[in-house]
Scaffold this motif. Structure first.
Motif, short mmCIF file in Angstrom:
data_model
loop_
_atom_site.label_atom_id
_atom_site.label_comp_id
_atom_site.label_asym_id
_atom_site.label_seq_id
_atom_site.Cartn_x
_atom_site.Cartn_y
_atom_site.Cartn_z
N GLY A 101 0.78 -1.23 0.00
CA GLY A 101 0.00 0.00 0.00
C GLY A 101 0.81 1.27 0.00
N GLY A 102 2.10 1.19 -0.19
CA GLY A 102 2.93 2.40 -0.23
C GLY A 102 4.12 2.19 -1.12
N ARG A 103 5.03 3.16 -1.12
CA ARG A 103 6.23 3.01 -1.93
C ARG A 103 7.10 1.88 -1.38
NH1 ARG A 103 7.91 9.11 -3.47
NH2 ARG A 103 8.06 9.31 -1.22
N ALA A 104 7.72 1.14 -2.28
CA ALA A 104 8.69 0.13 -1.85
C ALA A 104 9.82 0.83 -1.10
CB ALA A 104 9.23 -0.62 -3.06
N LEU A 105 10.44 0.11 -0.20
CA LEU A 105 11.44 0.73 0.68
C LEU A 105 12.55 1.38 -0.12
CD1 LEU A 105 12.72 -0.64 4.03
CD2 LEU A 105 14.35 0.27 2.39
N HIS A 106 13.09 0.68 -1.13
CA HIS A 106 14.21 1.26 -1.88
C HIS A 106 13.76 2.49 -2.67
CE1 HIS A 106 12.31 -1.09 -5.10
NE2 HIS A 106 12.98 -0.35 -5.96
N ALA A 107 12.54 2.47 -3.15
CA ALA A 107 12.03 3.62 -3.90
C ALA A 107 11.83 4.82 -2.99
CB ALA A 107 10.72 3.26 -4.60
N ASP A 108 11.40 4.58 -1.77
CA ASP A 108 11.18 5.66 -0.82
C ASP A 108 12.51 6.28 -0.38
OD1 ASP A 108 9.10 7.09 0.53
OD2 ASP A 108 9.86 6.24 2.41
N VAL A 109 13.53 5.44 -0.19
CA VAL A 109 14.86 5.96 0.16
C VAL A 109 15.39 6.83 -0.98
CG1 VAL A 109 17.28 5.33 0.56
CG2 VAL A 109 15.46 4.09 1.73
N ALA A 110 15.24 6.34 -2.21
CA ALA A 110 15.71 7.12 -3.36
C ALA A 110 15.03 8.48 -3.42
CB ALA A 110 15.46 6.33 -4.64
N ALA A 111 13.73 8.51 -3.16
CA ALA A 111 12.99 9.77 -3.22
C ALA A 111 13.42 10.73 -2.13
CB ALA A 111 11.49 9.48 -3.11
N GLN A 112 13.78 10.21 -0.96
CA GLN A 112 14.12 11.09 0.15
C GLN A 112 15.55 11.61 0.07
OE1 GLN A 112 13.11 9.77 4.11
NE2 GLN A 112 14.92 10.72 5.01
N TYR A 113 16.50 10.73 -0.25
CA TYR A 113 17.90 11.11 -0.12
C TYR A 113 18.53 11.65 -1.40
CZ TYR A 113 18.27 9.19 4.55
OH TYR A 113 18.13 8.97 5.89
N ALA A 114 18.02 11.26 -2.56
CA ALA A 114 18.69 11.65 -3.80
C ALA A 114 17.90 12.73 -4.51
CB ALA A 114 18.87 10.44 -4.70
N PRO A 115 18.54 13.83 -4.86
CA PRO A 115 17.84 14.86 -5.63
C PRO A 115 17.50 14.33 -7.02
CG PRO A 115 20.19 15.32 -5.52
CD PRO A 115 19.95 14.17 -4.60
N GLY A 116 16.36 14.76 -7.50
CA GLY A 116 15.95 14.33 -8.83
C GLY A 116 15.57 12.87 -8.82
N ALA A 117 14.59 12.51 -8.00
CA ALA A 117 14.17 11.10 -7.91
C ALA A 117 13.89 10.55 -9.28
CB ALA A 117 12.94 10.98 -7.01
N GLY A 118 14.31 9.32 -9.49
CA GLY A 118 14.13 8.68 -10.78
C GLY A 118 15.40 8.69 -11.61
N THR A 119 16.39 9.48 -11.19
CA THR A 119 17.67 9.48 -11.90
C THR A 119 18.48 8.26 -11.51
OG1 THR A 119 18.80 10.70 -10.15
CG2 THR A 119 17.67 12.00 -11.85
N ARG A 120 19.53 7.98 -12.26
CA ARG A 120 20.36 6.80 -12.00
C ARG A 120 21.00 6.85 -10.62
NH1 ARG A 120 22.95 2.73 -14.90
NH2 ARG A 120 23.87 1.35 -13.33
#
Length: 291
Positions: A101-120
Motif C-alpha cells: 500500500g505504499g512506496r517500496a522501501l528502496h524507492a522511498d529511500v531514493a525519493a528522500q535522499y537523492a535529488p531528482g528522484a528517478g535518476t540513475r
C-alpha cells in the motif's frame, strides 16, 4: 493468543523494534536510524501475517506437550522479519516501486535522499539501501543471536584445531581414522604453519628438513610420521594448538553466557561446545613422553 495471532505477533515485534531502533540510532543517528525505522515500519504493516499464523497453528497442532507461548511468538516474529528481508530485496531485484500500500522501501529511500528522484544516482542509492535493509531485517534480533553466533564460531575453530591434533597425535582406535592423512595430502594446517614459522625463526634446519620432506608425501610411513610429531612437539606447535583450543573454548563459553539462554535445556549448549572443542577427550600419543 489463539483468538488474535497477528495481533500477538505484532505486539512482540513492537516491543523488539522499540529497543532496536534506539540501538540503531545510538550507532548512527542519521542513516542507520532511518533504515532501522523503515524496516520496523515495513514489518509492522505486514498485513495478515499468514506465515506466522501457519507456524503458530502448526506448533499448536503438532506439539507433544505445551508449546511455550512466548517462544512460539518469538519464532513467529522471526518469520515476519525473514519475510521483510525477502520482500524488500525482491522489490530491488524486480524494480518494483509499490509494496503493502505504499512506496517500496528502496524507492522511498531514493525519493528522500537523492535529488531528482528517478535518476540513475537516486536509483542506485535506493537499491543499495534496499539490499542493506533486507540484510538488516535478517539480523535485527536478536543480540542474543549474535552472541550465540560468536560462541559457535569460536567452538568451530577450536573443533578444527582439535581435529588437526587428532589427525596427527590421536589414536586411530579412538578417532576412527588413520594418522597423518593431512600431512600426506599436503594440507597447511595450523600445526604445520606454526612449526614451520618457529623453525624458521630459530634457524632450525633439521626441523625444516623434516617438514619439507614429509609434507605432501602420499607414501609417508610411520617412521616419517614419528619424525613430524617430534618436530611439532619440539617447536611448541602442539602446545600452541592446545593453548589456542583452550582460549577459544573459554571465549565460546563467555559468548554463550552473554546470550543468557535460560529456557529448559539451556545448560546443554555449554556441554555441546565443550564436546565440540574436545576438552573431555583423553590424552594424545606422546603426551607422557616420546612421540
Amino acid at each position: 493468543m489463539d483468538l488474535d495471532v497477528p495481533g500477538a505477533v505484532g505486539r512482540v515485534l513492537d516491543e523488539h523494534f522499540d529497543r532496536w531502533v534506539v540501538r540503531a540510532a545510538a550507532a548512527d543517528g542519521t542513516f542507520a536510524a532511518d533504515i532501522a525505522r523503515r524496516v520496523a515500519e515495513f514489518t509492522r504493516r505486514g498485513g495478515k501475517r499468514t506465515r506466522a499464523q501457519f507456524l503458530w497453528w502448526a506448533m499448536r497442532a503438532c506439539r507433544s506437550g505445551d508449546v511455550p507461548g512466548g517462544a512460539a511468538l518469538t519464532a513467529d516474529a522471526a518469520v515476519e522479519l525473514l519475510q521483510t528481508s525477502a520482500l524488500v530485496q525482491d522489490d530491488v531485484m524486480d524494480g518494483s516501486v509499490r509494496r503493502r500500500g505504499g512506496r517500496a522501501l528502496h524507492a522511498d529511500v531514493a525519493a528522500q535522499y537523492a535529488p531528482g528522484a528517478g535518476t540513475r544516482p537516486a536509483a542506485d542509492l535506493g537499491a543499495c539501501a534496499g539490499v542493506l535493509a533486507g540484510d538488516l531485517a535478517l539480523v535485527c534480533g536478536r543480540q542474543q543471536t549474535a552472541a550465540l553466533r560468536r560462541a559457535g564460531r569460536c567452538a568451530g575453530i577450536a573443533f578444527q584445531l582439535r581435529d588437526d591434533l587428532d589427525g596427527l597425535f590421536g589414536d586411530p582406535a579412538d578417532t576412527g581414522k588413520p594418522c597423518g592423512d593431512d600431512l600426506r595430502a599436503g594440507k597447511p594446517t595450523f600445526l604445520v604453519a606454526v612449526a614451520h614459522a618457529r623453525a624458521l625463526a630459530r634457524r632450525d634446519s633439521a626441523s625444516l628438513e623434516v617438514l619439507g620432506r614429509c609434507l605432501d608425501d602420499p607414501d609417508l610411513d610411520d617412521g616419517g610420521l614419528a619424525e613430524v610429531r617430534r618436530v611439532l612437539v619440539a617447536t611448541g606447535a602442539r602446545a600452541a594448538a592446545q593453548a589456542r583450543i583452550e582460549r577459544l573454548s573459554e571465549r565460546s563459553l563467555e559468548h554463550l553466557e552473554r546470550a543468557r539462554p535460560h529456557a529448559p535445556g539451556a545448560e546443554r549448549p555449554a556441554a555441546l561446545l565443550r564436546a565440540a572443542a574436545g576438552l573431555a577427550r583423553g590424552r594424545f600419543r606422546g603426551e607422557e613422553g616420546g612421540a
